[in-house]
Write a protein that holds these residues in place. Structure first.
Motif, PDB file in Angstrom:
ATOM      1  N   GLY A 224       0.827  -1.202   0.000  1.00  0.00           N
ATOM      2  CA  GLY A 224       0.000   0.000   0.000  1.00  0.00           C
ATOM      3  C   GLY A 224       0.853   1.239   0.000  1.00  0.00           C
ATOM      4  N   PRO A 225       0.216   2.401  -0.099  1.00  0.00           N
ATOM      5  CA  PRO A 225       0.986   3.657  -0.172  1.00  0.00           C
ATOM      6  C   PRO A 225       1.840   3.918   1.062  1.00  0.00           C
ATOM      7  N   SER A 226       1.424   3.391   2.218  1.00  0.00           N
ATOM      8  CA  SER A 226       2.204   3.675   3.420  1.00  0.00           C
ATOM      9  C   SER A 226       3.140   2.528   3.789  1.00  0.00           C
ATOM     10  N   LEU A 227       3.407   1.663   2.825  1.00  0.00           N
ATOM     11  CA  LEU A 227       4.318   0.533   3.041  1.00  0.00           C
ATOM     12  C   LEU A 227       5.647   0.971   3.645  1.00  0.00           C
ATOM     13  N   GLY A 228       6.175   2.070   3.117  1.00  0.00           N
ATOM     14  CA  GLY A 228       7.507   2.504   3.526  1.00  0.00           C
ATOM     15  C   GLY A 228       7.596   2.907   4.977  1.00  0.00           C
ATOM     16  N   THR A 229       6.529   3.511   5.486  1.00  0.00           N
ATOM     17  CA  THR A 229       6.585   4.006   6.862  1.00  0.00           C
ATOM     18  C   THR A 229       6.768   2.883   7.876  1.00  0.00           C
ATOM     19  N   TYR A 230       6.327   1.641   7.523  1.00  0.00           N
ATOM     20  CA  TYR A 230       6.523   0.541   8.456  1.00  0.00           C
ATOM     21  C   TYR A 230       7.992   0.189   8.595  1.00  0.00           C
ATOM     22  N   TYR A 231       8.748   0.475   7.543  1.00  0.00           N
ATOM     23  CA  TYR A 231      10.103  -0.050   7.510  1.00  0.00           C
ATOM     24  C   TYR A 231      11.188   0.983   7.778  1.00  0.00           C
ATOM     25  N   ILE A 232      10.827   2.270   7.725  1.00  0.00           N
ATOM     26  CA  ILE A 232      11.860   3.300   7.809  1.00  0.00           C
ATOM     27  C   ILE A 232      12.603   3.261   9.149  1.00  0.00           C
ATOM     28  N   VAL A 233      11.843   3.037  10.250  1.00  0.00           N
ATOM     29  CA  VAL A 233      12.488   3.022  11.563  1.00  0.00           C
ATOM     30  C   VAL A 233      13.445   1.844  11.666  1.00  0.00           C
ATOM     31  N   ASP A 234      12.962   0.667  11.220  1.00  0.00           N
ATOM     32  CA  ASP A 234      13.817  -0.515  11.242  1.00  0.00           C
ATOM     33  C   ASP A 234      15.098  -0.285  10.447  1.00  0.00           C
ATOM     34  N   ALA A 235      14.936   0.349   9.287  1.00  0.00           N
ATOM     35  CA  ALA A 235      16.098   0.550   8.420  1.00  0.00           C
ATOM     36  C   ALA A 235      17.137   1.426   9.109  1.00  0.00           C
ATOM     37  N   PHE A 236      16.683   2.524   9.705  1.00  0.00           N
ATOM     38  CA  PHE A 236      17.620   3.408  10.398  1.00  0.00           C
ATOM     39  C   PHE A 236      18.273   2.679  11.571  1.00  0.00           C
ATOM     40  N   MET A 237      17.445   1.876  12.294  1.00  0.00           N
ATOM     41  CA  MET A 237      17.953   1.161  13.451  1.00  0.00           C
ATOM     42  C   MET A 237      19.107   0.241  13.046  1.00  0.00           C
ATOM     43  N   VAL A 238      18.919  -0.479  11.945  1.00  0.00           N
ATOM     44  CA  VAL A 238      19.957  -1.400  11.484  1.00  0.00           C
ATOM     45  C   VAL A 238      21.245  -0.644  11.154  1.00  0.00           C
ATOM     46  N   VAL A 239      21.101   0.469  10.427  1.00  0.00           N
ATOM     47  CA  VAL A 239      22.300   1.189   9.986  1.00  0.00           C
ATOM     48  C   VAL A 239      23.034   1.783  11.187  1.00  0.00           C
ATOM     49  N   VAL A 240      22.282   2.370  12.121  1.00  0.00           N
ATOM     50  CA  VAL A 240      22.922   2.991  13.278  1.00  0.00           C
ATOM     51  C   VAL A 240      23.571   1.934  14.161  1.00  0.00           C
ATOM     52  N   LEU A 241      22.859   0.811  14.370  1.00  0.00           N
ATOM     53  CA  LEU A 241      23.427  -0.257  15.200  1.00  0.00           C
ATOM     54  C   LEU A 241      24.688  -0.823  14.549  1.00  0.00           C
ATOM     55  N   GLY A 242      24.642  -0.997  13.245  1.00  0.00           N
ATOM     56  CA  GLY A 242      25.772  -1.605  12.548  1.00  0.00           C
ATOM     57  C   GLY A 242      26.988  -0.710  12.524  1.00  0.00           C
ATOM     58  N   GLY A 243      26.781   0.575  12.600  1.00  0.00           N
ATOM     59  CA  GLY A 243      27.918   1.489  12.510  1.00  0.00           C
ATOM     60  C   GLY A 243      27.872   2.190  11.176  1.00  0.00           C
ATOM     61  N   VAL A 244      27.718   3.494  11.230  1.00  0.00           N
ATOM     62  CA  VAL A 244      27.545   4.265  10.014  1.00  0.00           C
ATOM     63  C   VAL A 244      28.798   4.178   9.137  1.00  0.00           C
TER      64      VAL A 244
END
Lengths: 301, 231
Positions: A224-244
């Motif tokens: 759906g149109p708001s598909l991305g909003t479900y995943y944006i937080v997870d995506a940032f979390m992964v990148v920050v946890l992994g090390g920018v």
């Protein structure tokens, strides 16, 4: 035994999905330091590109070919997201380098616009993308342990995407220019590298990888149109946890969150599991603020 | 020939260079002297395009480069060894040298022997990361990187700063051999008088953002040095 294997596989599968949605962000946020809130919408664009490819196959090609639409939709969603990402960089992002707060707000605005655009074109309700039949069913490992082909396929897709990105970033001439610009923009410019071209290419590639993630998400359920909003937080979390700034960190971060997340969910329940994962991440970042894989070097002088 | 005419440049509100004109002719080693803070590095940055000129002209071989981006200047034949070396710390030594080829006019993927033969220690460290090298090794790497594109003008900003004496000698030899080949001009900023006197053909002394004195080696007398350079 069976349960352990299933849980481990679920964790790995979860991790692979997280990795796929975070990979593009590892480029745009990790390498370029652009806080791109529209990353989720680029995923959404990839998903809709897959949906359109499916419809075109349905309408114009014989039914016998329908199963192959998905193979084509992967490069299609990459290209569509790549082009939109490139447009976004050229028209907006390039004015916002070094201004994290502004880029956060501006890209959030873009995200809302893209969502509304999707709503206008495709309608607010979710649409279904029919998975190809060759991804139905699963691989029977042993009694009671069946690994769904769809999830195996996503894991494979992540591996292929990762290998392609590693080859591009660490083995190609363009990748070398890209790393040079991200490390020392002024010096790279003084050596004759067009930093403008490298910036827009890098952002477009990050966006294109987000498109691939969107394509893969159509296998997991309706979009759906708001598909991305479900995943944006997870995506940032992964990148920050992994090390920018480190692709390896993103991989470890995604698999780590995936596996611990499924374990916590199995031991407690879905919502408490998420809370526990989040607490762990917060605690971890207190201990190591730079993430799992921090850049270590005897830097200049 | 590299020419700077009535250049004015600075950072933000402050004007560092008021009125600087200089020329670097083919095959010459031109040295830029001056006390700390008179604008030597600022001038190098403005010539390279890292700093926008407010007034004046930077031109190279009749082409006006005043508005050109650093990359364009590099591709037109200006090589740059900046102060502090600016090695790409996360890239390998080999990759650092390869990046020097970006500005090369020949469409080559091979590092020219002329860039690397003067620094025999570098090929033995090709796989190490640039950031892991010592200061002196990084300086040699910065030289090789700049020479890889076979520049016609080489800007050297304090190449001997904080470097052990034996490598300073190597750098002196490199500048001399560049001069002997006669194809590459050098604009050198350096604090050590002994060093610049041993390699330079022509000298400019900067003071308060303007050229206060210029002349050849024989005119660079103790009197001049006392007036403009001693603290």
């Amino acid at each position: 035994m069976e349960i352990t294997i299933i849980q481990l596989f679920n964790g790995l599968s979860m991790g692979s999905i997280l990795l796929l949605i975070a990979l593009g962000l590892a480029v745009t946020f990790g390498l370029m330091n652009v806080i791109n809130m529209a990353h989720g919408e680029l995923i959404m664009i990839g998903a809709y590109a897959t949906y359109i490819t499916q419809n075109l196959f349905n309408d114009y090609l014989p039914a016998s070919l329908f199963n192959w639409y998905f193979v084509l939709s992967i490069p299609v969603s990459f290209m569509v997201a790549f082009l939109i990402g490139w447009l976004l960089e050229v028209s907006l992002i390039r004015f916002l380098y070094g201004r994290p707060l502004d880029s956060l707000l501006a890209t959030w605005g873009i995200a809302l616009m893209l969502q509304q655009l999707a709503r206008t074109i495709f309608g607010a309700p979710n649409v279904a993308v029919k998975s190809p039949t060759w991804l139905d069913g699963g691989f029977r490992l042993m009694d009671g342990v069946v690994l769904p082909y769809k999830r195996l396929f996503i894991i494979l897709l992540v591996i292929v995407t990762l290998v392609a990105m590693f080859l591009y970033i660490y083995r190609s001439h363009a990748g070398r220019r890209m790393r040079a610009v991200m490390q020392n923009r002024d010096m790279a410019a003084c050596l004759g590298i067009s930093t403008r071209r490298v910036d827009s290419m890098t952002f477009a590639i990050g966006s294109g990888v987000a498109g691939i993630a969107g394509c893969a998400l159509t296998l997991m359920g309706p979009i759906g149109p708001s598909l991305g909003t479900y995943y944006i937080v997870d995506a940032f979390m992964v990148v920050v946890l992994g090390g920018v700034g480190k692709l390896v960190g993103t991989i470890v971060g995604a698999v780590g969150i995936g596996v611990t997340g499924t374990m916590f969910e199995y031991w407690t329940n879905a919502s408490l599991g998420k809370v526990l994962v989040f607490l762990c991440i917060v605690a971890f970042l207190q201990w190591k603020p730079k993430g799992l894989v921090a850049m270590k070097t005897r830097s200049l002088d | 020939m590299l020419a700077v005419q009535q250049l004015e440049a600075g950072y933000g509100e402050s004007v560092i260079l008021r009125d600087v004109s200089l020329r670097v002719k083919k095959g010459q080693v031109v040295c830029l002297l001056g006390r700390n803070g008179v604008g030597k590095t600022t001038l190098m940055k403005s010539i390279m395009g890292l700093l926008k000129a407010r007034k004046g002209v930077v031109s190279y071989n009749e082409a006006n480069l005043t508005k050109a981006a650093p990359g364009v200047r590099a591709k037109s034949g200006i090589g740059y060894v900046p102060q502090g070396r600016e090695i790409f710390a996360q890239l390998t030594v080999y990759e650092n040298v390869l990046l020097g080829l970006e500005a090369s006019k020949e469409k080559t993927r091979e590092i020219p022997a002329s860039a690397i033969e003067k620094f025999p220690v570098l090929p033995t460290m090709y796989e190490r990361r640039g950031g892991d090298l010592s200061g002196g090794q990084q300086q040699q790497l910065a030289f090789a990187r700049a020479l890889a594109s076979k520049p016609e003008v080489l800007l050297l900003d304090e190449p001997c700063e904080g470097i052990q004496p034996s490598i300073v000698e190597d750098i002196r030899d490199v500048i001399r051999s560049i001069k002997a080949e006669g194809t590459t001009a050098v604009l050198l900023v350096e604090q050590s008088l002994e060093f610049v006197q041993s390699v330079g053909d022509y000298f400019y002394i900067l003071e308060k953002g303007a050229i206060a004195w210029e002349g050849g080696l024989e005119q660079l007398s103790d009197e001049v040095i006392r007036t403009y350079l001693t603290v």
